[in-house]
Design a protein around this motif. Structure first.
Motif, mmCIF file in Angstrom:
data_model
loop_
_atom_site.group_PDB
_atom_site.id
_atom_site.type_symbol
_atom_site.label_atom_id
_atom_site.label_comp_id
_atom_site.label_asym_id
_atom_site.label_seq_id
_atom_site.Cartn_x
_atom_site.Cartn_y
_atom_site.Cartn_z
ATOM 1 N N LYS A 117 0.816 -1.222 0.000
ATOM 2 C CA LYS A 117 0.000 0.000 0.000
ATOM 3 C C LYS A 117 0.852 1.276 0.000
ATOM 4 N N SER A 118 2.134 1.153 0.305
ATOM 5 C CA SER A 118 2.980 2.348 0.333
ATOM 6 C C SER A 118 3.354 2.833 -1.063
ATOM 7 N N GLN A 119 3.126 2.004 -2.072
ATOM 8 C CA GLN A 119 3.407 2.409 -3.448
ATOM 9 C C GLN A 119 2.099 2.418 -4.225
ATOM 10 N N ASP A 120 1.832 3.536 -4.886
ATOM 11 C CA ASP A 120 0.616 3.627 -5.686
ATOM 12 C C ASP A 120 0.735 2.777 -6.951
ATOM 13 N N THR A 121 -0.396 2.478 -7.543
ATOM 14 C CA THR A 121 -0.460 1.795 -8.838
ATOM 15 C C THR A 121 -1.460 2.580 -9.674
ATOM 16 N N ALA A 122 -1.051 3.018 -10.857
ATOM 17 C CA ALA A 122 -1.885 3.958 -11.614
ATOM 18 C C ALA A 122 -1.902 3.644 -13.101
ATOM 19 N N GLU A 123 -2.844 4.323 -13.769
ATOM 20 C CA GLU A 123 -2.913 4.351 -15.228
ATOM 21 C C GLU A 123 -2.143 5.591 -15.695
ATOM 22 N N LEU A 124 -1.496 5.494 -16.848
ATOM 23 C CA LEU A 124 -0.781 6.624 -17.428
ATOM 24 C C LEU A 124 -1.212 6.799 -18.879
ATOM 25 N N PHE A 125 -1.343 8.058 -19.288
ATOM 26 C CA PHE A 125 -1.776 8.355 -20.657
ATOM 27 C C PHE A 125 -0.810 9.346 -21.308
ATOM 28 N N PHE A 126 -0.500 9.096 -22.573
ATOM 29 C CA PHE A 126 0.444 9.904 -23.346
ATOM 30 C C PHE A 126 -0.234 10.307 -24.646
ATOM 31 N N GLU A 127 -0.437 11.621 -24.815
ATOM 32 C CA GLU A 127 -1.081 12.125 -26.026
ATOM 33 C C GLU A 127 -0.194 13.193 -26.652
ATOM 34 N N ASP A 128 0.479 12.822 -27.737
ATOM 35 C CA ASP A 128 1.416 13.720 -28.424
ATOM 36 C C ASP A 128 2.448 14.307 -27.459
ATOM 37 N N VAL A 129 2.947 13.472 -26.570
ATOM 38 C CA VAL A 129 3.969 13.874 -25.602
ATOM 39 C C VAL A 129 5.313 13.964 -26.321
ATOM 40 N N ARG A 130 5.959 15.101 -26.175
ATOM 41 C CA ARG A 130 7.272 15.302 -26.812
ATOM 42 C C ARG A 130 8.363 15.151 -25.753
ATOM 43 N N VAL A 131 9.316 14.263 -26.068
ATOM 44 C CA VAL A 131 10.430 13.982 -25.169
ATOM 45 C C VAL A 131 11.716 14.121 -25.986
ATOM 46 N N PRO A 132 12.732 14.757 -25.434
ATOM 47 C CA PRO A 132 13.983 14.896 -26.192
ATOM 48 C C PRO A 132 14.546 13.540 -26.605
ATOM 49 N N ALA A 133 15.055 13.465 -27.827
ATOM 50 C CA ALA A 133 15.661 12.223 -28.322
ATOM 51 C C ALA A 133 16.824 11.787 -27.433
ATOM 52 N N ALA A 134 17.441 12.729 -26.734
ATOM 53 C CA ALA A 134 18.532 12.409 -25.811
ATOM 54 C C ALA A 134 18.067 11.518 -24.656
ATOM 55 N N ASN A 135 16.754 11.400 -24.465
ATOM 56 C CA ASN A 135 16.210 10.559 -23.391
ATOM 57 C C ASN A 135 16.034 9.104 -23.803
ATOM 58 N N LEU A 136 16.362 8.764 -25.037
ATOM 59 C CA LEU A 136 16.320 7.368 -25.470
ATOM 60 C C LEU A 136 17.379 6.612 -24.681
ATOM 61 N N LEU A 137 16.973 5.633 -23.893
ATOM 62 C CA LEU A 137 17.901 4.931 -23.019
ATOM 63 C C LEU A 137 19.026 4.291 -23.816
ATOM 64 N N GLY A 138 20.241 4.624 -23.471
ATOM 65 C CA GLY A 138 21.415 4.096 -24.150
ATOM 66 C C GLY A 138 21.741 4.789 -25.458
ATOM 67 N N GLY A 139 20.837 5.652 -25.930
ATOM 68 C CA GLY A 139 21.092 6.414 -27.142
ATOM 69 C C GLY A 139 20.952 5.622 -28.426
ATOM 70 N N VAL A 140 20.494 4.372 -28.365
ATOM 71 C CA VAL A 140 20.376 3.537 -29.552
ATOM 72 C C VAL A 140 18.950 3.037 -29.666
ATOM 73 N N GLU A 141 18.295 3.355 -30.758
ATOM 74 C CA GLU A 141 16.908 2.951 -30.987
ATOM 75 C C GLU A 141 16.812 1.471 -31.339
ATOM 76 N N ASP A 142 15.684 0.881 -30.987
ATOM 77 C CA ASP A 142 15.317 -0.464 -31.397
ATOM 78 C C ASP A 142 16.250 -1.555 -30.892
ATOM 79 N N ARG A 143 16.787 -1.377 -29.720
ATOM 80 C CA ARG A 143 17.631 -2.405 -29.127
ATOM 81 C C ARG A 143 16.794 -3.475 -28.451
ATOM 82 N N GLY A 144 15.522 -3.195 -28.244
ATOM 83 C CA GLY A 144 14.720 -4.119 -27.465
ATOM 84 C C GLY A 144 15.320 -4.248 -26.090
ATOM 85 N N PHE A 145 15.418 -5.433 -25.590
ATOM 86 C CA PHE A 145 16.025 -5.645 -24.267
ATOM 87 C C PHE A 145 17.346 -6.371 -24.411
ATOM 88 N N ILE A 146 17.993 -6.161 -25.539
ATOM 89 C CA ILE A 146 19.289 -6.778 -25.790
ATOM 90 C C ILE A 146 20.340 -5.678 -25.717
#
Length: 147
Positions: A117-146
């Motif tokens: 109960k100390s951690q909430d659980t929620a729904e999240l919605f994204f509508e045309d949300v703009r995020v800097p490309a620099a926020n792509l984890l690891g800087g490489v697109e389409d790596r999946g989990f490899i």
């Protein structure tokens, strides 16, 4: 340190991402969340519908997540998205989304659950949300989990 998504940054982030996010998570300034589960796909990452399309120096994100631990309080979300849907798991990327004042981002219902109960659980919605490309984890697109 709140560590629910810190290990993604530590293990896969660029040096710049580590400098930006890890100290703020360690100090408690940022509470983290992992945005994987979706209403239609559950935890089947092959069935994700949330998309992030590159537009210049940004990604534009559209979709939704459900059952996200710390979703209500999160200042930083490790968001699992499809950057190339036809590629299956290889077309999956993680984008680090800072939520403070983010246009198009909305937290939905806080969901009831058993235990933790100390951690909430929620729904999240994204509508045309703009995020800097620099926020792509690891800087490489389409790596999946490899890595």
């Amino acid at each position: 340190m709140h560590s629910i998504c810190a290990h993604y940054v530590v293990n896969h982030g660029t040096d710049e991402q580590k400098r930006r996010f890890i100290p703020r998570m360690a100090s408690g300034e940022l509470i983290g969340a992992i945005g994987m589960t979706e209403p239609a796909a559950g935890s089947d990452l092959q069935g994700l519908k949330t998309r992030a399309i590159r537009d210049g120096d940004d990604y534009v994100i559209n979709g939704s997540k459900i059952f996200i631990t710390n979703g209500y309080l999160a200042g930083l979300i490790a968001l699992v998205v499809k950057t190339r849907p036809a590629e299956g798991a290889k077309g999956t990327s993680i984008i680090m989304v800072e939520t403070a004042g983010l246009a198009g981002f909305r937290v939905g219902r806080i969901l009831d659950k058993m235990g933790m109960k100390s951690q909430d659980t929620a729904e999240l919605f994204f509508e045309d949300v703009r995020v800097p490309a620099a926020n792509l984890l690891g800087g490489v697109e389409d790596r999946g989990f490899i890595s």
